[in-house]
Design an enzyme around this catalytic site. Structure first.
Site, PDB file in Angstrom:
ATOM      1  N   GLU A   1     -24.017  -5.375  47.148  1.00  0.00           N
ATOM      2  CA  GLU A   1     -23.205  -4.172  46.873  1.00  0.00           C
ATOM      3  C   GLU A   1     -22.013  -4.504  45.986  1.00  0.00           C
ATOM      4  OE1 GLU A   1     -25.224  -2.604  48.843  1.00  0.00           O
ATOM      5  OE2 GLU A   1     -24.630  -0.492  48.802  1.00  0.00           O
TER       6      GLU A   1
ATOM      7  N   PRO B   1     -33.402  -8.025  36.605  1.00  0.00           N
ATOM      8  CA  PRO B   1     -33.516  -9.480  36.493  1.00  0.00           C
ATOM      9  C   PRO B   1     -32.426 -10.070  35.594  1.00  0.00           C
ATOM     10  CG  PRO B   1     -35.687  -8.461  36.299  1.00  0.00           C
ATOM     11  CD  PRO B   1     -34.686  -7.340  36.336  1.00  0.00           C
TER      12      PRO B   1
HETATM   13  C1  LIG Z   1     -31.004  -9.863  49.851  1.00  0.00           C
HETATM   14  C2  LIG Z   1     -30.480  -8.995  48.742  1.00  0.00           C
HETATM   15  C3  LIG Z   1     -30.671  -7.623  48.791  1.00  0.00           C
HETATM   16  C4  LIG Z   1     -30.256  -6.810  47.729  1.00  0.00           C
HETATM   17  N1  LIG Z   1     -30.532  -5.474  47.746  1.00  0.00           N
HETATM   18  C5  LIG Z   1     -30.306  -4.741  46.623  1.00  0.00           C
HETATM   19  C6  LIG Z   1     -30.753  -3.376  46.554  1.00  0.00           C
HETATM   20  O1  LIG Z   1     -31.306  -2.818  47.505  1.00  0.00           O
HETATM   21  N2  LIG Z   1     -30.545  -2.697  45.385  1.00  0.00           N
HETATM   22  C7  LIG Z   1     -29.951  -3.267  44.301  1.00  0.00           C
HETATM   23  O2  LIG Z   1     -29.809  -2.623  43.284  1.00  0.00           O
HETATM   24  N3  LIG Z   1     -29.520  -4.570  44.348  1.00  0.00           N
HETATM   25  C8  LIG Z   1     -29.685  -5.308  45.469  1.00  0.00           C
HETATM   26  N4  LIG Z   1     -29.260  -6.619  45.516  1.00  0.00           N
HETATM   27  C9  LIG Z   1     -28.687  -7.219  44.331  1.00  0.00           C
HETATM   28  C10 LIG Z   1     -27.188  -7.489  44.408  1.00  0.00           C
HETATM   29  O3  LIG Z   1     -26.487  -6.274  44.391  1.00  0.00           O
HETATM   30  C11 LIG Z   1     -26.856  -8.391  43.190  1.00  0.00           C
HETATM   31  O4  LIG Z   1     -27.422  -9.663  43.448  1.00  0.00           O
HETATM   32  C12 LIG Z   1     -25.372  -8.509  42.945  1.00  0.00           C
HETATM   33  O5  LIG Z   1     -24.850  -7.273  42.504  1.00  0.00           O
HETATM   34  C13 LIG Z   1     -25.045  -9.584  41.885  1.00  0.00           C
HETATM   35  O6  LIG Z   1     -25.852  -9.448  40.754  1.00  0.00           O
HETATM   36  P1  LIG Z   1     -26.608 -10.744  40.172  1.00  0.00           P
HETATM   37  O7  LIG Z   1     -27.343 -11.371  41.305  1.00  0.00           O
HETATM   38  O8  LIG Z   1     -27.392 -10.336  38.999  1.00  0.00           O
HETATM   39  O9  LIG Z   1     -25.463 -11.748  39.754  1.00  0.00           O
HETATM   40  P2  LIG Z   1     -24.718 -11.776  38.338  1.00  0.00           P
HETATM   41  O10 LIG Z   1     -24.267 -10.427  37.966  1.00  0.00           O
HETATM   42  O11 LIG Z   1     -25.564 -12.521  37.373  1.00  0.00           O
HETATM   43  O12 LIG Z   1     -23.450 -12.674  38.695  1.00  0.00           O
HETATM   44  C14 LIG Z   1     -23.513 -14.089  38.826  1.00  0.00           C
HETATM   45  C15 LIG Z   1     -22.122 -14.610  39.181  1.00  0.00           C
HETATM   46  O13 LIG Z   1     -21.181 -14.267  38.148  1.00  0.00           O
HETATM   47  C16 LIG Z   1     -20.109 -13.513  38.713  1.00  0.00           C
HETATM   48  N5  LIG Z   1     -19.670 -12.499  37.767  1.00  0.00           N
HETATM   49  C17 LIG Z   1     -20.433 -11.687  36.975  1.00  0.00           C
HETATM   50  N6  LIG Z   1     -19.656 -10.866  36.270  1.00  0.00           N
HETATM   51  C18 LIG Z   1     -18.369 -11.121  36.622  1.00  0.00           C
HETATM   52  C19 LIG Z   1     -17.098 -10.598  36.261  1.00  0.00           C
HETATM   53  N7  LIG Z   1     -16.975  -9.576  35.394  1.00  0.00           N
HETATM   54  N8  LIG Z   1     -15.988 -11.112  36.825  1.00  0.00           N
HETATM   55  C20 LIG Z   1     -16.087 -12.121  37.730  1.00  0.00           C
HETATM   56  N9  LIG Z   1     -17.264 -12.673  38.117  1.00  0.00           N
HETATM   57  C21 LIG Z   1     -18.378 -12.178  37.579  1.00  0.00           C
HETATM   58  C22 LIG Z   1     -20.685 -12.873  39.972  1.00  0.00           C
HETATM   59  O14 LIG Z   1     -19.687 -12.502  40.878  1.00  0.00           O
HETATM   60  C23 LIG Z   1     -21.573 -13.994  40.487  1.00  0.00           C
HETATM   61  O15 LIG Z   1     -20.764 -14.933  41.139  1.00  0.00           O
HETATM   62  C24 LIG Z   1     -29.593  -7.409  46.612  1.00  0.00           C
HETATM   63  C25 LIG Z   1     -29.361  -8.786  46.596  1.00  0.00           C
HETATM   64  C26 LIG Z   1     -29.796  -9.576  47.635  1.00  0.00           C
HETATM   65  C27 LIG Z   1     -29.565 -11.078  47.567  1.00  0.00           C
END
Ligand SMILES: Cc1cc2nc3c(=O)[nH]c(=O)nc-3n(C[C@H](O)[C@H](O)[C@H](O)COP(=O)(O)OP(=O)(O)OC[C@H]3O[C@@H](n4cnc5c(N)ncnc54)[C@H](O)[C@@H]3O)c2cc1C
Length: 388
Positions: free
Chosen positions: A366, A129
């Site tokens: 991913e 989260p």
């Molecule tokens: C339908 C769905 C299925 C999924 N399935 C899985 C699964 O099976 N297993 C699993 O583990 N995860 C899963 N995910 C999660 C997905 O991998 C994450 O949502 C994704 O990695 C981004 O993480 P976050 O949502 O916490 O965004 P955050 O990490 O909070 O990022 C928010 C924004 O900030 C940007 N950002 C953050 N850090 C940086 C940086 N260093 N440089 C530039 N930009 C940055 C991001 O690109 C994004 O635009 C799923 C997500 C969805 C929506």
């Protein structure tokens, strides 16, 4: 030359079989299943019969292994029918590859034969989260004691969590480690006391397949659950696994893009305005041309990365490029498909609105595309540029 010509005769047959399955079994039911957000139980059963859950499992464990380019093209075919079907086998394949590459003999024997026929399905749990991009900041901890591991924490957005009997859990076994990645491990977790699927997350697209929050409260995992039996290697193991995961997401994007192009082409030939088929209006013809051009480029980039992976080379940059380019391409094609279809592009009686809702997942999943650019840039600097 068709893309299939680069595959062996056997592999061409497999891809054509999946294409037939999609045309005959998936396309007639997808709209109903999607709009009612129904888990595609019957289609998943047929995918098991087709050997799709064993594509990354060697024959000695009962699988039907294919080359990575073939895997890409099979994934594309499934996603052309319904992206959710390709998603349902994506994490499963990554976990199979993790087991093969890093698992102990006992771990391979325990899981791979049952994963090969889809008897058990697998997913991977990385995101929390508090964040998915900065994995080293994760808070889920597995503490070692005399009885194995005691796991506490939460994961979110985990695909297929309820229906996956095996979860490759990325967690901290040494929360004080510095650098943090040296304290990260993968545990092969099974459902049991202390592990709850706490919530289903509502979402824009990717319907039919569940995306859930997982809660770990003093969940017990045996010492043998540690992937490869070594602590502190999980981050590096998962980064290797994500090379496959990113190729899979790129292939899903190809499938969505291809479906959107095919529907647009058919519609533009049939629909008339000002006394001629709309494709003959230059703007619409240009959309079709741009869609086909970028899709072809995205497919070639993805197949290039897939071939490099099979040659045993590190492909974090190449898989990142494929995922980045194919997903942005799918977004653009899905949007242009709405334009080509005019008002019907916005109608739930057509498939185009689904492509438009499904495509954005590939820019996030991913590893977001911002993260892919970080990976590509740092690899470019490390390697001193592109190989020519
Ligand atoms: C339908 C769905 C299925 C999924 N399935 C899985 C699964 O099976 N297993 C699993 O583990 N995860 C899963 N995910 C999660 C997905 O991998 C994450 O949502 C994704 O990695 C981004 O993480 P976050 O949502 O916490 O965004 P955050 O990490 O909070 O990022 C928010 C924004 O900030 C940007 N950002 C953050 N850090 C940086 C940086 N260093 N440089 C530039 N930009 C940055 C991001 O690109 C994004 O635009 C799923 C997500 C969805 C929506």
């Amino acid at each position: 030359m068709s893309t299939l010509d680069t595959l062996s005769e056997d592999e061409r047959f497999v891809v054509r079989t999946v294409r037939d399955f999609v045309d005959k079994e998936v396309r007639p039911v997808v709209r109903e299943l999607e709009h009612t957000d129904t888990y595609p139980e019957a289609l998943i059963e047929q995918m098991k019969q087709l050997g799709i859950f064993g594509l990354a499992v060697p024959e000695e464990y009962g699988g039907t292994p294919v080359s990575t380019p073939c895997y890409v093209l099979i994934t594309e075919e499934l996603a052309r029918g319904w992206m959710s079907l390709a998603g349902a086998m994506g994490g499963h394949t990554v976990v199979a590859k993790l087991l093969l590459r890093f698992g102990t003999q006992e771990q391979k024997r325990r899981y791979l034969p049952r994963m090969a026929d889809g008897g058990i399905r697998a997913t991977m749990a990385l995101t929390e989260p508090g964040g998915g991009s900065d994995l080293q900041a994760m808070r889920t901890v597995a503490r070692r004691d005399a009885d194995g591991y005691l796991v506490n924490g939460a994961k979110t957005w985990i695909t297929n969590s309820r229906r996956s009997q095996l979860i490759a859990l990325l967690c901290k076994t040494d929360p004080e480690a510095s650098p943090a990645h040296q304290g990260i491990s993968i545990l092969l977790v099974e459902h049991g006391p202390g592990l709850t699927v706490s919530r289903d997350l509502p979402k824009l697209g990717y319907k039919g397949v569940e995306s859930c929050e997982l809660s770990f409260e003093d969940h017990r995992a045996p010492a043998e659950a540690l992937l490869g039996g070594v602590e502190g290697k999980g981050f590096a193991q998962m980064m290797k696994g994500l090379e496959t995961g990113r190729l899979q997401v790129a292939a899903r994007a190809l499938g969505v893009g291809r479906a959107a192009l095919e529907d647009s082409l058919a519609y533009a030939r049939e629909r008339e305005s000002f006394g001629k088929p709309i494709w003959q209006h230059q703007s619409i013809g240009n959309y079709l041309a741009d869609m086909a051009t970028s899709l072809t480029a995205a497919r070639q980039l993805t197949l290039f990365a897939a071939r490099e992976a099979d040659a045993g080379r590190r492909v974090d940059m190449e898989a990142g490029m494929a995922k980045l380019f194919a997903s942005e391409t799918a977004m653009q094609i899905a949007l242009n498909a709405v334009r080509v279809h005019g008002g019907y592009g916005y109608s739930t009686e057509f498939d185009v609105e689904r492509y438009f809702r499904d495509a954005p997942l590939m820019i996030v999943g991913e590893g977001t595309n911002e993260i892919q650019r970080n990976v590509i840039a740092s690899q470019l600097v490390k390697r001193g540029g592109l190989d020519t």
